[in-house]
Design a protein around this motif. Structure first.
Motif, PDB file in Angstrom:
ATOM      1  N   ARG A  12     -61.205  -0.005  -5.746  1.00  0.00           N
ATOM      2  CA  ARG A  12     -62.001  -0.076  -6.961  1.00  0.00           C
ATOM      3  C   ARG A  12     -63.434  -0.211  -6.984  1.00  0.00           C
ATOM      4  O   ARG A  12     -64.124   0.384  -6.228  1.00  0.00           O
ATOM      5  CB  ARG A  12     -62.425  -2.453  -6.769  1.00  0.00           C
ATOM      6  N   ILE A  13     -63.971   0.135  -8.449  1.00  0.00           N
ATOM      7  CA  ILE A  13     -65.600   0.982  -8.664  1.00  0.00           C
ATOM      8  C   ILE A  13     -65.761   0.347  -9.843  1.00  0.00           C
ATOM      9  O   ILE A  13     -65.280  -0.860 -10.564  1.00  0.00           O
ATOM     10  CB  ILE A  13     -64.458   2.003  -9.750  1.00  0.00           C
ATOM     11  N   GLY A  14     -67.403  -0.197  -9.340  1.00  0.00           N
ATOM     12  CA  GLY A  14     -68.149  -0.993 -10.078  1.00  0.00           C
ATOM     13  C   GLY A  14     -68.689  -0.015 -10.790  1.00  0.00           C
ATOM     14  O   GLY A  14     -69.001   0.800 -10.812  1.00  0.00           O
ATOM     15  N   VAL A  15     -69.283  -0.923 -11.837  1.00  0.00           N
ATOM     16  CA  VAL A  15     -69.157   0.482 -13.675  1.00  0.00           C
ATOM     17  C   VAL A  15     -69.746  -0.827 -14.114  1.00  0.00           C
ATOM     18  O   VAL A  15     -69.308  -1.696 -14.210  1.00  0.00           O
ATOM     19  CB  VAL A  15     -68.562   1.074 -14.192  1.00  0.00           C
ATOM     20  N   ALA A  16     -71.181  -0.371 -15.065  1.00  0.00           N
ATOM     21  CA  ALA A  16     -71.508  -1.091 -15.659  1.00  0.00           C
ATOM     22  C   ALA A  16     -70.971  -1.045 -17.255  1.00  0.00           C
ATOM     23  O   ALA A  16     -70.871   0.287 -18.232  1.00  0.00           O
ATOM     24  CB  ALA A  16     -73.249  -0.837 -16.367  1.00  0.00           C
ATOM     25  N   ALA A  17     -70.534  -1.638 -17.771  1.00  0.00           N
ATOM     26  CA  ALA A  17     -69.524  -2.109 -19.179  1.00  0.00           C
ATOM     27  C   ALA A  17     -70.882  -1.002 -20.207  1.00  0.00           C
ATOM     28  O   ALA A  17     -71.740  -1.775 -20.633  1.00  0.00           O
ATOM     29  CB  ALA A  17     -69.560  -3.539 -19.436  1.00  0.00           C
ATOM     30  N   GLY A  18     -69.692  -0.624 -20.676  1.00  0.00           N
ATOM     31  CA  GLY A  18     -70.560   0.295 -21.748  1.00  0.00           C
ATOM     32  C   GLY A  18     -71.142   1.729 -21.257  1.00  0.00           C
ATOM     33  O   GLY A  18     -71.789   2.102 -22.343  1.00  0.00           O
TER      34      GLY A  18
END
Length: 267
Positions: A148-154
């Motif tokens: 699972r990779i956390g990332v800021a949307a957009g």
């Protein structure tokens, strides 16, 4: 004799002006495209600390984005208004409400339909932060089932990873701070972002490390809404000039980012 000298001087000055001044209609079109309200509204993305920062004491905006916006406004002869945003995705969304005239964003095909980009004035690495004891060693290792990779949307890295990942799962959050919080609470296996803030986090937290390689190189450019051709031409020339004169490299150095790669001027 004095009159003759004055006449020659006046003629020489007139020739210089006529040789360098752009036709009035081109100047007018450029100003209309870049500063339609009589001022240059520049979107500043504080979610990318390599490009924009707030002074911790005064709260004033700083960084290469701010320096370029002010220089562009000076060349156009109009005042500049800095329009702040916390994430790149917010900048793109704000285009729908005509909130800005120029912006500083990563070039991405998903954005190219509505934004005209200049050549890149900087290249930034997108990579991962992982727990210190993680078995993940290289960027390619992260694309595994169950990761699972956390990332800021957009964000640019969200857009890129959405197209390229085949096995890992993206966990999108409203902004980078929220994605970082997920990582801190062990709710994701990796955090995707640009290298510099991840390195800052790792220096402050011994239980985390940044991968040595990257999953993408992110070209950073100036952009403006599509459909304004005169302004787009001027903006492309402006960025070429700012790179070739060393303005961009100096601005990165002043803002504490001397290691950012500035691509050469396009031929």
């Amino acid at each position: 004799m004095v009159k003759l000298v004055l006449s020659i001087a006046s003629l020489w000055l007139a020739l210089c002006v006529s040789a360098t001044a752009a036709p009035a209609e081109i100047v007018s079109d450029t100003l209309t495209d870049l500063a339609p309200g009589g001022q240059l509204r520049a979107a500043i993305n504080f979610g990318n600390p390599v490009l924009a920062q707030r002074d911790p004491d005064t709260g004033l905006a700083a960084g290469v984005s701010v320096a370029l916006a002010r220089e562009l406004a000076w060349e156009l002869g109009v005042p500049v208004v800095l329009v702040p945003f916390d994430e790149a995705g917010q900048v793109v969304d704000a285009l729908k409400s005509n909130a800005w005239d120029v912006a500083f964003l990563a070039v991405d095909p998903a954005r190219a339909g509505t934004i005209d980009f200049t050549a890149a004035y900087a290249m930034i690495e997108g990579t991962y932060l992982v727990p210190a004891a993680s078995p993940l060693k290289r960027a390619e290792d992260v694309d595994r089932n169950g990761v699972r990779i956390g990332v800021a949307a957009g964000s640019a890295y969200d857009l890129y990873l959405s197209r390229s990942l085949k096995h890992a799962e993206l966990v999108r959050t409203a902004d980078t701070a929220a994605a970082t919080d997920l990582f801190r609470r062990n709710q994701v296996d990796a955090l995707a972002c640009i290298r510099q803030p991840l390195a800052d986090y790792a220096r402050a937290h011994s239980d985390a490390r940044v991968l040595d390689d990257d999953f993408m190189e992110i070209p950073q450019a100036m952009g403006m809404p599509k459909g304004r051709p005169a302004g787009a031409r001027f903006l492309r020339s402006f960025i070429d000039e700012m790179k070739s004169t060393g303005f961009v490299a100096k601005a990165f150095g002043v803002s504490g980012q001397p290691d950012v790669i500035v691509p050469p001027r396009e031929q």
